[in-house]
Scaffold this motif. Structure first.
Motif, short mmCIF file in Angstrom:
data_model
loop_
_atom_site.label_atom_id
_atom_site.label_comp_id
_atom_site.label_asym_id
_atom_site.label_seq_id
_atom_site.Cartn_x
_atom_site.Cartn_y
_atom_site.Cartn_z
N ILE A 14 0.81 -1.22 0.00
CA ILE A 14 0.00 0.00 0.00
C ILE A 14 0.85 1.27 0.00
CG2 ILE A 14 -0.33 0.12 2.51
CD1 ILE A 14 -3.30 0.89 1.79
N ASP A 15 1.98 1.26 0.69
CA ASP A 15 2.84 2.45 0.74
C ASP A 15 3.40 2.78 -0.65
OD1 ASP A 15 2.33 2.61 3.43
OD2 ASP A 15 4.27 1.81 4.06
N GLN A 16 3.82 1.75 -1.37
CA GLN A 16 4.33 1.96 -2.73
C GLN A 16 3.21 2.46 -3.65
OE1 GLN A 16 6.09 -2.13 -2.68
NE2 GLN A 16 7.45 -1.20 -4.20
N LEU A 17 2.01 1.91 -3.48
CA LEU A 17 0.87 2.33 -4.29
C LEU A 17 0.53 3.79 -4.02
CD1 LEU A 17 -1.35 1.60 -6.32
CD2 LEU A 17 -2.74 0.80 -4.38
N GLN A 18 0.52 4.15 -2.76
CA GLN A 18 0.22 5.54 -2.38
C GLN A 18 1.28 6.48 -2.97
OE1 GLN A 18 0.54 6.46 1.88
NE2 GLN A 18 -1.52 7.32 1.74
N LYS A 19 2.53 6.10 -2.86
CA LYS A 19 3.63 6.93 -3.35
C LYS A 19 3.55 7.13 -4.87
CE LYS A 19 8.71 7.12 -3.19
NZ LYS A 19 9.15 6.89 -4.56
N ILE A 20 3.37 6.04 -5.62
CA ILE A 20 3.32 6.17 -7.09
C ILE A 20 2.05 6.90 -7.51
CG2 ILE A 20 2.23 3.91 -7.59
CD1 ILE A 20 5.05 5.35 -9.72
N GLY A 21 0.95 6.67 -6.80
CA GLY A 21 -0.30 7.35 -7.13
C GLY A 21 -0.18 8.85 -6.97
N ILE A 22 0.36 9.28 -5.85
CA ILE A 22 0.50 10.72 -5.58
C ILE A 22 1.51 11.34 -6.54
CG2 ILE A 22 1.38 12.39 -3.88
CD1 ILE A 22 0.02 10.58 -1.71
N TYR A 63 -2.36 -2.88 -10.70
CA TYR A 63 -1.17 -3.53 -11.24
C TYR A 63 -0.03 -2.52 -11.28
CZ TYR A 63 -4.27 -7.27 -12.59
OH TYR A 63 -5.19 -8.29 -12.54
N PHE A 64 1.14 -2.95 -10.84
CA PHE A 64 2.34 -2.13 -10.93
C PHE A 64 3.07 -2.44 -12.23
CE2 PHE A 64 3.14 -1.93 -6.06
CZ PHE A 64 2.53 -0.69 -5.97
N ALA A 65 3.69 -1.40 -12.80
CA ALA A 65 4.72 -1.58 -13.83
C ALA A 65 6.04 -1.37 -13.11
CB ALA A 65 4.55 -0.55 -14.95
N LEU A 66 6.90 -2.36 -13.17
CA LEU A 66 8.19 -2.28 -12.49
C LEU A 66 9.33 -2.36 -13.50
CD1 LEU A 66 6.41 -4.68 -10.52
CD2 LEU A 66 7.96 -3.45 -9.04
N GLU A 67 10.31 -1.51 -13.31
CA GLU A 67 11.54 -1.60 -14.08
C GLU A 67 12.64 -1.91 -13.08
OE1 GLU A 67 13.57 0.93 -17.52
OE2 GLU A 67 13.86 1.81 -15.54
N ASN A 68 13.27 -3.06 -13.26
CA ASN A 68 14.31 -3.50 -12.32
C ASN A 68 13.82 -3.40 -10.87
OD1 ASN A 68 16.07 -3.88 -14.51
ND2 ASN A 68 16.63 -1.72 -14.45
N LYS A 69 12.63 -3.91 -10.63
CA LYS A 69 12.00 -3.98 -9.30
C LYS A 69 11.56 -2.62 -8.73
CE LYS A 69 13.49 -8.52 -8.37
NZ LYS A 69 12.95 -9.05 -9.62
N THR A 70 11.71 -1.55 -9.50
CA THR A 70 11.27 -0.22 -9.07
C THR A 70 9.94 0.10 -9.73
OG1 THR A 70 13.56 0.51 -8.87
CG2 THR A 70 11.88 2.23 -9.03
N VAL A 72 7.36 2.10 -11.56
CA VAL A 72 7.44 3.26 -12.45
C VAL A 72 6.07 3.67 -13.01
CG1 VAL A 72 9.85 2.81 -13.06
CG2 VAL A 72 8.02 1.86 -14.49
N GLY A 73 5.04 2.89 -12.70
CA GLY A 73 3.70 3.22 -13.16
C GLY A 73 2.71 2.23 -12.58
N TYR A 74 1.40 2.51 -12.81
CA TYR A 74 0.38 1.58 -12.32
C TYR A 74 -0.91 1.71 -13.10
CZ TYR A 74 -2.22 5.16 -9.71
OH TYR A 74 -2.98 6.24 -9.36
N LEU A 75 -1.71 0.68 -12.95
CA LEU A 75 -3.02 0.57 -13.59
C LEU A 75 -4.04 0.26 -12.51
CD1 LEU A 75 -5.04 -0.27 -16.01
CD2 LEU A 75 -4.02 -2.54 -15.78
#
Length: 174
Positions: A14-22, A63-70, A72-75
């Motif tokens: 959830i923290d990663q989702l919140q961070k990428i969303g914002i 869904y996360f889009a990850l580049e080298n485990k980072t 970088v986007g989401y759906l």
């Protein structure tokens, strides 16, 4: 491109989702909107509680889009009663496809879109729909390129600013 992974978000992320969303929302819209309206929207839409509820909803998927485990986007897609408006069983809503600005042009949005298409085929829905801000020409062009057509408009509130979203759909079955 070859090192981009698309995978479902799990509740403990959830923290990663919140961070990428914002971050992606700010990058996409802060230049055209007031700081107060942006903050109001972000606090409401990306609160930990709201994201927890959405992640538990069996009719919403992230869904996360990850580049080298980072990340970088989401759906975010919605089915059935979790759709923001139409709520038809034979449709899927793409509520969000966002990619970090530094990754624009790397086809990550396209990969996330293709994930939504794959899910739509698995669920055998008749169409996919979405709302996109009428001033977000980059996104409108992206969806038109992928076969979407405008079928209606609706109001989107960003803080106290009333904005118009174009509602677009892509028929999957005739």
């Amino acid at each position: 491109m070859e090192n981009i992974e698309i995978r479902k978000v799990v509740p403990n992320e959830i923290d990663q989702l919140q961070k990428i969303g914002i971050q992606t929302f700010l990058e996409a819209f802060s230049s055209e909107n007031s700081e107060e309206n942006m903050n109001s929207y972000l606090e409401k839409s990306f609160s930990t509680q709201k994201l927890k509820t959405e992640l538990k909803d069996k009719n919403s998927e992230f869904y996360f889009a990850l580049e080298n485990k980072t990340v970088v986007g989401y759906l975010k897609i919605n089915l059935g009663q979790s759709q923001t408006e139409i709520k038809e069983e034979n449709a899927i809503e793409i509520e969000r496809i966002y990619v970090l600005k530094e990754f624009y042009g790397k086809k990550i949005g396209q990969l996330l879109f293709e994930k939504a298409m794959e899910i739509s085929r698995q669920k055998k829905v008749d169409y996919i729909w979405l709302g996109v801000w009428e001033e977000n020409l980059r996104a409108i062009h992206f969806y038109q390129k992928n076969g979407f057509v405008v079928f209606d408009k609706h109001i989107f509130k960003l803080g106290d600013d009333i904005q118009t979203d174009l509602m677009m759909k892509l028929l999957l079955k005739e």
